[in-house]
Motif scaffolding. Structure first.
Motif, PDB file in Angstrom:
ATOM      1  N   ASN A 201       3.001  13.809   3.893  1.00 40.17           N
ATOM      2  CA  ASN A 201       3.487  13.476   2.563  1.00 40.17           C
ATOM      3  C   ASN A 201       4.927  14.017   2.443  1.00 40.17           C
ATOM      4  O   ASN A 201       5.471  14.557   3.404  1.00 40.17           O
ATOM      5  N   THR A 202       5.523  13.887   1.267  1.00 41.43           N
ATOM      6  CA  THR A 202       6.922  14.296   1.124  1.00 41.43           C
ATOM      7  C   THR A 202       7.089  15.816   1.158  1.00 41.43           C
ATOM      8  O   THR A 202       6.153  16.569   0.887  1.00 41.43           O
ATOM      9  N   SER A 225      11.761  12.087   1.070  1.00 46.61           N
ATOM     10  CA  SER A 225      11.257  11.156   2.080  1.00 46.61           C
ATOM     11  C   SER A 225      12.443  10.508   2.778  1.00 46.61           C
ATOM     12  O   SER A 225      13.582  10.777   2.439  1.00 46.61           O
ATOM     13  N   ILE A 229      13.468  13.325   6.957  1.00 45.86           N
ATOM     14  CA  ILE A 229      12.271  14.139   7.235  1.00 45.86           C
ATOM     15  C   ILE A 229      11.571  13.742   8.544  1.00 45.86           C
ATOM     16  O   ILE A 229      10.540  14.322   8.894  1.00 45.86           O
ATOM     17  N   LYS A 230      12.139  12.768   9.261  1.00 44.43           N
ATOM     18  CA  LYS A 230      11.436  12.285  10.460  1.00 44.43           C
ATOM     19  C   LYS A 230      11.131  13.378  11.483  1.00 44.43           C
ATOM     20  O   LYS A 230      10.011  13.457  11.989  1.00 44.43           O
ATOM     21  N   ALA A 233       8.155  15.310  10.340  1.00 42.97           N
ATOM     22  CA  ALA A 233       6.936  14.511  10.428  1.00 42.97           C
ATOM     23  C   ALA A 233       6.456  14.401  11.874  1.00 42.97           C
ATOM     24  O   ALA A 233       5.256  14.526  12.160  1.00 42.97           O
ATOM     25  N   GLY A 252       6.667   9.313   7.789  1.00 40.84           N
ATOM     26  CA  GLY A 252       7.802  10.198   7.526  1.00 40.84           C
ATOM     27  C   GLY A 252       9.075   9.665   8.148  1.00 40.84           C
ATOM     28  O   GLY A 252       9.342   9.899   9.331  1.00 40.84           O
TER      29      GLY A 252
END
Lengths: 312, 280
Positions: A201-202, A225, A229-230, A233, A252
């Motif tokens: 999630n964010t 997001s 955020i990759k 994630a 993500g």
């Protein structure tokens, strides 16, 4: 369907059977409405599936405006889970979706275990629904999800409550990255009976206006997001996939075929496309063929054998 | 590619006025999209192909005019519009649209156009496409000098007055004039259409409700998706008892009857003035 796309088929095994997807491209909750909003931009049945906007028992008006802010390589949102409520969804949204040819996963949100159970019970009998995704991690509503998602015991209790009522529907628990050790929560949910996990999630974030000396969001903080955020994630997916024996779905900042295959290589069965839908409204649709093309280029025979092939 | 997504080519980008004084007003001319139709008041989501992940959103811009080319008009207000101002002839731009609701068009109805600042943009196309432009008149309030705006399009077509807001007394004069004119259009069962910044629209809404004028307001909002999905651009519907509504309910999008905030991008940007709550 042509042969090239045939190779994108995947199975996500769960206690009640198999969740079969045409391809690993799902749309992330909160970025794709109830699916119907995107029918002008593509054929929904070409997607692996959709995850709906988070549903609650009763309609929710959400947070005050402003609710969104663009940031470098990402965005903040504090929508506050505005949604039409489960009753309206079942009456006016689900019947309009091509459920026979499109797995529709309902994302659910509640303030209490009882409400989670009630919501799951209602949706368990919904004709055509393919699964439930449980939001235990939304950071926007201070009295709700964040507490469940940050504590392994609470996360397990929610998982059990939903599982008890979900009948044969696979239950996917969506994990928050705003924790010290995501594998602790992942293991607790898996032990409590979760069929699958989706992450992440964010991330909780904030943006301010230097001149006005005010936050950009009325809620002050919001969920970050997008591509920013990759890496977080990807790290979470890799850790969680090694920690549990149930399918993991990556979310993500996934915007390209390269991103999608990176997550699958790190151990994800499927991916969800979120903020990238805003960059271009047909993004999820075009991504399907781009993944197939990239598989050709990289000599990837099928996703099954490629999954988790990251060498460390 | 879906019909409502076009890849267009930049024909030119023309700065308006003296940039160094007031900064960044531009007319952006793009190759013609394949639209079957459009209505003035509608908008597009625009994103140059050269934008990388740094700017994840497209930008909403009101449609100014469609002729041999698509003409958009914008002012630099942030990092996105700043980058739009760097576009050059030949650049490719992804354009999603036409999106949202347009303004009501009534051939023989006396129609008052109220524009604040950049709110003048959709009225260029409105006047151009209106079947009876003699019935139209425009009041335009602006802060930057007149040559920064596409005002010359109105001169010869409709009765147009402009008010340069140099100080608070100018704003009072403008709003008083607007109030008088709204009252007179309401008395003739005319139509009032307004576009501009939120404080201006709030003032206009108050006058329209007071005089019971049939009126539409076009809202400006920060948007991410443009598809009614992200719920980042919502506005609250005004419940019937609060609005004193005198029109039939079917004018209002179905979604607005449910009481929840509705997306400006799909239920608007043009709303009936008595159907939305613009209070904080």
């Amino acid at each position: 369907m042509d042969k090239k796309l045939e190779r994108l088929r995947i199975n996500l095994p769960h206690a009640g059977g198999n969740l079969q997807l045409k391809n690993p491209v799902l749309t992330a909750s909160g970025t794709f409405g109830y699916g119907l909003e995107y029918t002008p931009y593509g054929n929904l049945t070409e997607l692996g599936g959709i995850v709906t906007k988070g549903l609650s028992l009763k309609p929710r008006p959400g947070n005050p405006m402003p609710r969104i802010a663009e940031t470098s390589c990402g965005m903040l949102n504090a929508i506050g889970l505005q949604n039409c409520g489960v009753e309206e969804f079942l009456k006016n949204c689900l019947p309009k979706l091509p459920v026979l040819d499109l797995p529709v996963i309902a994302n659910i949100y509640a303030h209490s275990l009882d409400d989670f159970a009630e919501l799951s019970g209602i949706l368990a009998d919904a004709p055509g629904l393919a699964g439930l995704e449980v939001n235990i991690s939304c950071p926007n509503v201070s009295c709700g999800g964040v507490l469940f998602g940050q504590n392994p015991r609470e996360a397990a209790r929610v998982t059990e409550a939903v599982k008890k009522k979900a009948k044969k529907l696979p239950v996917i628990v969506k994990l928050s990255p705003n924790v010290t050790d995501i594998t602790e929560i992942a293991k607790a949910c898996a032990e409590a009976g979760a069929d699958m996990l989706s992450c992440i999630n964010t991330l909780t974030g904030m943006a301010v206006d230097l001149v006005k000396r005010r936050p950009l969001l009325a809620n002050i903080t919001g969920g970050l997001s997008g591509p920013a955020i990759k890496p977080v994630a990807l790290r979470c997916v890799w850790q969680v996939a090694r920690a549990v024996n149930i399918p993991v779905i990556g979310i993500g900042g996934i915007s390209s075929a390269e991103d999608a295959l990176e997550f699958i290589m790190a151990g994800a069965y499927a991916v969800q496309i979120g903020t990238a839908n805003f960059r271009r409204p047909d993004r999820a649709f075009t991504l399907v063929r781009e993944i197939a093309d990239l598989m050709d280029k990289l000599d990837i025979e099928n996703l099954e054998s490629f999954r988790g092939s990251l060498q460390v | 590619m879906p019909a409502n997504i076009n890849t267009l080519t930049v024909v030119d980008l023309v700065p308006f006025g003296l940039e160094r004084e007031h900064g960044g007003f531009y007319a952006l001319r793009l190759s013609r999209p394949n639209w079957a139709d459009w209505t003035p008041g509608q908008f597009v989501m625009i994103r140059p192909e050269t934008w990388g992940p740094e700017l994840p959103w497209a930008r909403p811009l009101s449609i100014c005019m469609l002729s041999a080319d698509l003409i958009l008009f914008f002012q630099i207000v942030g990092r996105g519009s700043k980058r739009l101002a760097e576009l050059r002839h030949g650049d490719k731009v992804q354009v999603v649209g036409p999106l949202g609701t347009g303004f009501q068009v009534e051939k023989d109805t006396p129609t008052l156009l109220l524009a604040g600042g950049m709110g003048i943009v959709p009225f260029v196309g409105y006047v151009q496409r209106h079947p009876g432009p003699n019935a139209l008149s425009l009041l335009f309030g602006h802060r930057a000098p007149l040559e920064y705006y596409p005002f010359e399009h109105f001169d010869d077509k409709v009765e147009a007055r402009h008010f340069h807001e140099a100080g608070p007394e100018d704003l009072t004069l403008f709003l008083n004039t607007v109030d008088e004119r709204v009252a007179s259009y309401a008395a003739r069962n005319g139509l009032v259409l307004a576009c501009g910044p939120l404080p201006f629209l709030r003032a206009v809404q108050g006058m329209c409700l007071k005089h019971k004028a049939r009126a539409q307001l076009s809202l400006e909002s920060r948007m991410a998706c443009g598809a009614g999905a992200c719920l980042g651009c919502v506005v609250k519907p005004l419940l019937d008892e609060a609005s004193g509504r005198n029109r039939s309910a079917q004018d209002i999008p179905e979604q607005m009857h449910k009481g929840l905030p509705v997306p400006t991008c799909t239920c608007g940007p043009v709303f009936w003035a008595d159907s939305i709550d613009l209070k904080d």
